[in-house]
Design an enzyme around this catalytic site. Structure first.
Site, PDB file in Angstrom:
ATOM      1  N   CYS A   1       6.798   2.086  10.503  1.00 60.16           N
ATOM      2  CA  CYS A   1       7.441   0.871   9.988  1.00 60.16           C
ATOM      3  C   CYS A   1       8.601   0.437  10.869  1.00 60.16           C
ATOM      4  O   CYS A   1       9.106  -0.668  10.754  1.00 60.16           O
ATOM      5  CB  CYS A   1       7.949   1.117   8.568  1.00 60.16           C
ATOM      6  SG  CYS A   1       6.643   1.641   7.443  1.00 60.16           S
TER       7      CYS A   1
ATOM      8  N   GLN B   1       3.592   9.354   0.242  1.00 58.40           N
ATOM      9  CA  GLN B   1       2.926  10.326   1.114  1.00 58.40           C
ATOM     10  C   GLN B   1       2.198  11.422   0.339  1.00 58.40           C
ATOM     11  O   GLN B   1       1.491  12.234   0.942  1.00 58.40           O
ATOM     12  CB  GLN B   1       3.942  10.970   2.069  1.00 58.40           C
ATOM     13  CG  GLN B   1       4.507  10.026   3.113  1.00 58.40           C
ATOM     14  CD  GLN B   1       3.479   9.601   4.157  1.00 58.40           C
ATOM     15  OE1 GLN B   1       2.480  10.274   4.394  1.00 58.40           O
ATOM     16  NE2 GLN B   1       3.713   8.462   4.795  1.00 58.40           N
TER      17      GLN B   1
ATOM     18  N   THR C   1      -1.987 -13.404  -9.044  1.00 60.68           N
ATOM     19  CA  THR C   1      -3.391 -13.048  -9.213  1.00 60.68           C
ATOM     20  C   THR C   1      -3.641 -11.664  -8.631  1.00 60.68           C
ATOM     21  O   THR C   1      -3.250 -11.370  -7.504  1.00 60.68           O
ATOM     22  CB  THR C   1      -4.295 -14.086  -8.511  1.00 60.68           C
ATOM     23  OG1 THR C   1      -4.027 -15.366  -9.065  1.00 60.68           O
ATOM     24  CG2 THR C   1      -5.759 -13.738  -8.697  1.00 60.68           C
TER      25      THR C   1
END
Length: 375
Positions: free
Chosen positions: A328, A180, A238
């Protein structure tokens, strides 16, 4: 319907300048950074230039910056490494951490027989530093202290230097979840006593799915994700090329305009707090609103009633995006673990409003008037 977005602590809109920087790496400079031909070398240059830019802004060494998929992976990596590689057998954390930390330390406690202690909180939600010192002083094993820099729900700010110096005194490892605050505050990591911090691009108008883990150069750890030699053998897979380039550009823009944007956003936050106090009877605020707190977050509690129990739903119907806590966990029935830890009042309904530079006072006025109606 006009939409008002007051949930910027969950995610922010991608800046147009950031997208413009990313686009060539999606369409033209798309080579695999591990390839030796020119397309690959061009991509590798983009990643290493981004790393140098991030390191310069945070005043760290480029070798200390590792790109990840976001804050959750970074926290998991740091906590796991502290236990596995750095000899930490006692974790000290707080009950109001993000679940990326809470679930990781609880897993270590249950599955790896690591001792877990919760530091006490003061009534305003800040860490009780005397209790933290006591936990460190009385520990018979090396400690990992994992405490977030700014709480994502109530906005309380931790004193990184005070905690870091305390950890140094007791030879503890210090990890701080700074998701944050990276992109919202200046950092000087060369002069900050911390071993690990993490960041996520989508918290400051960068892309989702990319983050950083800072690992202090004096700390040696082994990989958390295996399978390839990317990120100097530290993080296989990757690289998220255009995400990494976008992260660096977003951080650069956020840093250049920090003073102007932080002042503007904080003025909006305090304006809304004042308007709520004036127009909504019984409103109160969670955390340390008028003290050490994150300038983007306002967490308000409203008197519980038949109307207010459906507050988030009714705000959404009216085109207003806000959160009951962390996005979340927005589908969970349990409510906010943060609010339960600091203000477990069954007669209050907590809502988090969080702001960006794109918000306006006119939007605040509309939301406050709608809240007055709905409550």
């Amino acid at each position: 319907m006009e939409r008002i977005y007051f949930d910027n602590a969950a995610t922010t809109a991608l800046d147009k300048a950031v997208l413009d920087t990313m686009l060539p790496y999606m369409t033209e400079k798309f080579g695999n950074p591990s390839s030796i031909y020119s397309y690959g070398r061009e991509s590798r240059l983009g990643i290493e230039s981004a790393r140098k830019s991030v390191a310069r802004i945070l005043n760290a060494h480029p070798g200390e910056i590792f790109f990840t998929s976001g804050g959750t992976e970074s926290s998991n990596t740091a906590i796991t490494a502290a236990i596995r590689d750095l000899g930490c057998r006692h974790i000290i954390s707080s009950p109001i951490e993000h679940h990326a930390t809470l679930h990781t330390v609880e897993h270590a406690h249950c599955k790896e027989d690591v001792k877990l202690s919760w530091v006490k909180l003061l009534p305003n939600g800040h860490v009780d530093m005397d209790d933290l010192r006591s936990l460190l002083a009385n520990s018979t094993e090396r400690c990992l202290v994992s405490l977030m820099h700014a709480n994502n729900e109530i906005g309380n700010l931790l004193d990184l230097f005070a905690v870091g110096n305390l950890c140094k005194e007791y030879d503890a490892i210090f990890h701080s979840d700074t998701v944050q605050t990276v992109g919202h505050y200046p950092f000087d990591l060369r002069n900050t006593p911390v071993h690990f911090i993490n960041g996520a691009g989508h918290k400051f108008h960068g892309p989702k799915g990319v983050g950083i883990l800072y690992i202090n150069e004096n700390v040696k750890i082994t990989p958390y994700v295996h399978g390839g030699s990317q990120e100097r053998n530290m993080r296989a897979g990757t690289e998220n090329l255009y995400g990494i380039v976008g992260f660096a550009k977003a951080l650069e823009l956020a840093t250049e305009n920090f003073e102007e944007h932080s002042r503007y956003i904080n003025d909006l936050r305090m304006y809304m707090a004042a308007q709520l106090q004036e127009h909504v009877p019984g409103v109160s605020f969670n955390g340390d609103l008028f003290g050490r707190s994150l300038y983007t977050v306002l967490n308000a509690s409203f008197p519980k009633s038949e109307k207010s129990e459906m507050l988030l739903f009714n705000l959404d119907i009216n085109g207003i995006c806000a959160s009951g806590g962390s996005a979340c966990t927005s589908g969970a029935d349990a409510g906010s673990h943060v609010i339960r830890s600091i203000n477990n009042d069954p007669n209050k309904v907590a809502v988090r409003f969080s702001f960006s530079r794109h918000n306006t006072k006119e939007e605040v006025d509309k939301v406050v008037m709608k809240l007055k109606e709905l409550i």
